[in-house]
Enzyme design. Structure first.
Site, PDB file in Angstrom:
ATOM      1  N   HIS A 179      -1.109  38.576  64.397  1.00  0.00           N
ATOM      2  CA  HIS A 179       0.110  38.167  65.114  1.00  0.00           C
ATOM      3  C   HIS A 179       0.931  37.159  64.300  1.00  0.00           C
ATOM      4  O   HIS A 179       1.851  36.550  64.815  1.00  0.00           O
ATOM      5  CB  HIS A 179      -0.211  37.603  66.508  1.00  0.00           C
ATOM      6  CG  HIS A 179      -0.617  38.668  67.488  1.00  0.00           C
ATOM      7  ND1 HIS A 179       0.245  39.205  68.426  1.00  0.00           N
ATOM      8  CD2 HIS A 179      -1.786  39.314  67.660  1.00  0.00           C
ATOM      9  CE1 HIS A 179      -0.397  40.118  69.148  1.00  0.00           C
ATOM     10  NE2 HIS A 179      -1.637  40.207  68.699  1.00  0.00           N
ATOM     11  N   THR A 180       0.594  36.986  63.047  1.00  0.00           N
ATOM     12  CA  THR A 180       1.380  36.100  62.183  1.00  0.00           C
ATOM     13  C   THR A 180       2.585  36.821  61.584  1.00  0.00           C
ATOM     14  O   THR A 180       3.546  36.178  61.174  1.00  0.00           O
ATOM     15  CB  THR A 180       0.505  35.563  61.020  1.00  0.00           C
ATOM     16  OG1 THR A 180      -0.215  36.671  60.459  1.00  0.00           O
ATOM     17  CG2 THR A 180      -0.486  34.526  61.522  1.00  0.00           C
ATOM     18  N   TYR A 192       1.595  42.144  74.394  1.00  0.00           N
ATOM     19  CA  TYR A 192       2.189  41.944  73.073  1.00  0.00           C
ATOM     20  C   TYR A 192       3.570  41.306  73.223  1.00  0.00           C
ATOM     21  O   TYR A 192       3.901  40.319  72.564  1.00  0.00           O
ATOM     22  CB  TYR A 192       2.285  43.305  72.372  1.00  0.00           C
ATOM     23  CG  TYR A 192       2.860  43.276  70.982  1.00  0.00           C
ATOM     24  CD1 TYR A 192       2.088  42.891  69.896  1.00  0.00           C
ATOM     25  CD2 TYR A 192       4.185  43.646  70.751  1.00  0.00           C
ATOM     26  CE1 TYR A 192       2.611  42.880  68.613  1.00  0.00           C
ATOM     27  CE2 TYR A 192       4.714  43.637  69.480  1.00  0.00           C
ATOM     28  CZ  TYR A 192       3.929  43.259  68.409  1.00  0.00           C
ATOM     29  OH  TYR A 192       4.462  43.255  67.145  1.00  0.00           O
ATOM     30  N   ASP A 201       1.711  46.928  57.757  1.00  0.00           N
ATOM     31  CA  ASP A 201       0.921  48.150  57.608  1.00  0.00           C
ATOM     32  C   ASP A 201       1.387  48.950  56.394  1.00  0.00           C
ATOM     33  O   ASP A 201       0.576  49.463  55.625  1.00  0.00           O
ATOM     34  CB  ASP A 201       1.050  49.034  58.854  1.00  0.00           C
ATOM     35  CG  ASP A 201       0.456  48.385  60.086  1.00  0.00           C
ATOM     36  OD1 ASP A 201      -0.203  47.323  59.948  1.00  0.00           O
ATOM     37  OD2 ASP A 201       0.640  48.927  61.187  1.00  0.00           O
TER      38      ASP A 201
HETATM   39 MG    MG Z   1       0.476  52.340  63.574  1.00  0.00          MG
END
Ligand code: MG
Ligand code: ADP
Length: 399
Positions: A36-37, A241, A189
């Site tokens: 969550h950074t 979230y 990601d």
């Molecule tokens: Mg994904």
């Protein structure tokens, strides 16, 4: 060629009647630390894994882009000149209701974003057939989405001669995911998948987008990274979230900084005085987690992977108690792995379910798996899916 690369090639041949011109692949990823950074413009330390998504591709002469996946027997076909109408609406709107299946918005969105970034105009571009096969588990927190984006970006860069840098490809993947699919994710990601290196993690500054490869030394130290997928997915994870993001924004505003990245552990006393109790704990997680990422990089460089166990555990405790995104299954996974002698363990990913990771001596791997499975059975939880991941290389041409 791996079996999955072969199945991408076979799927391509079934679709077109000929062999692919190229095969490109990109990996999934796991996040070692830094949770969550990313949306607080802070630090993360993910690594690419050996599970990969393959895109077998070949040019067409008619300006059509056609995608097919082992996922779905039906190919999806769009004229390249229509991509802008399909995806170019308001930011984050996502794919027009049902005009293409959601999975196809990942590769088609990458094509759209790559052309938008290139500015050549869609009319001069040859059409392309893309056949996708993957061994990245879907929705297990290993970013099958970044893998399909990376493989497609690499293949199109090659076929279309776009001259993209790795960071360009990561940005194109994020644009596809945010705007074509409509999923509000950061860039971690894609960077992790595209830039991965063997037995190394990618230290990413989410504000400047600067990266550094950090040697992990797992192989040298005979350590394995065990993923414990609880297979729990909570219905309130989206709301949770959003709520955590809002708390972070509120905290930064109250403390007069553009993002929580701009605070250090030394600012926490002031934060405690200014913020309500819950917002303070949310802020405390982000601020301490950023420091733990920096400390992990330093510990890896100075002492190697056996020195990072305490930081992994501290990260879990912070997510459990301060950010409050753990669930009993994740706590059980972490506690039972540690009891079985893991070097360190923590939940990973967005929270409210998903997977934990444990850094384990290869010699203790089987007994750790069994200890975790036993603990789940004793607690009455569904058996977790346990498997190891190996830090591996990023996007590349396979054939
Ligand atoms: Mg994904
Ligand atoms: P994660 O990235 O954690 O695996 P996401 O929800 O972000 O989960 O992305 C998963 C989605 O990405 C799938 O539901 C599908 O739409 C798309 N996807 C991933 N891999 C493939 C694939 N091999 N073929 C088709 N679609 C895929």
């Amino acid at each position: 060629m791996t079996p999955t690369a072969q199945s991408a090639a076979a799927l391509f041949e079934r679709l077109t009647g000929s062999a692919p011109e190229r095969i490109w692949s990109a990996p999934g990823r796991a996040n070692l630390i830094g949770e969550h950074t990313d949306y607080n413009e802070g630090f993360v330390l993910p690594f690419a894994i050996e599970h990969r998504t393959y895109a077998a591709v070949g040019r067409r002469s008619d300006g059509i882009i056609r995608v097919v996946s082992t996922f779905d027997p039906n190919p999806v076909e769009v004229a390249i000149v229509e991509l802008q109408a399909l995806f170019g609406g308001d930011a984050g709107e996502g794919v027009r209701s049902g005009s293409v299946p959601e999975w196809a918005a990942y590769p088609l969105g990458v094509a759209w974003a790559a052309l938008a970034a290139d500015g050549q105009g869609a009319t001069q571009i040859p059409g392309v057939d893309i056949a996708i096969a993957s061994d990245v588990p879907i929705g297990a927190g290993l970013s099958s989405s970044a893998a399909i984006e990376g493989a497609t970006a690499g293949a199109l860069d090659d076929l279309w001669g776009l001259g993209l840098t790795p960071l360009d490809m990561a940005k194109i993947g994020r644009t596809a995911e945010n705007q074509a699919v409509g999923a509000p994710t950061g860039i971690m990601d894609q960077v992790a998948s595209i830039m991965g290196q063997t037995d190394a993690a990618t230290f990413l500054d989410c504000r400047t987008l600067e990266t550094q490869a950090v040697d992990l030394g797992f192989a040298r130290e005979h350590l394995a990274l065990l993923v414990i997928d609880t297979q729990v997915s909570h219905s309130h994870s989206t709301g949770g979230y959003r709520d955590r993001r809002e708390a972070c924004e509120r905290g930064a505003a109250a403390l007069g900084v553009p993002a929580l990245r701009d605070l250090t552990v030394g600012d926490l006393d002031r934060a405690r005085a200014v913020l309500d109790e819950v917002t303070f704990r949310r802020v405390a997680h982000i601020v301490t987690e950023n420091q733990r990422v920096l400390d992990t990089v330093e510990a890896l460089r100075a002492e190697g992977p056996r020195a990072i166990g305490g930081l992994l555990v501290a990260s879990h405790v912070s997510m459990r108690d301060d950010f409050e995104i753990s669930v009993p299954e994740l706590d059980t996974a972490v506690e039972s792995a540690l009891e079985a002698g893991a070097v360190g363990a923590r939940m990973t990913g967005g929270g409210f379910g998903g997977a934990a990771i444990a850094l384990v001596d290869e010699a203790r791997l089987e007994q750790t798996r069994e200890a975790v499975a036993d603990a789940f059975a004793r607690a009455g939880f569904r058996a977790p899916n346990q498997f190891t991941v190996v830090p591996s290389h990023g996007v590349l041409r396979d054939a």
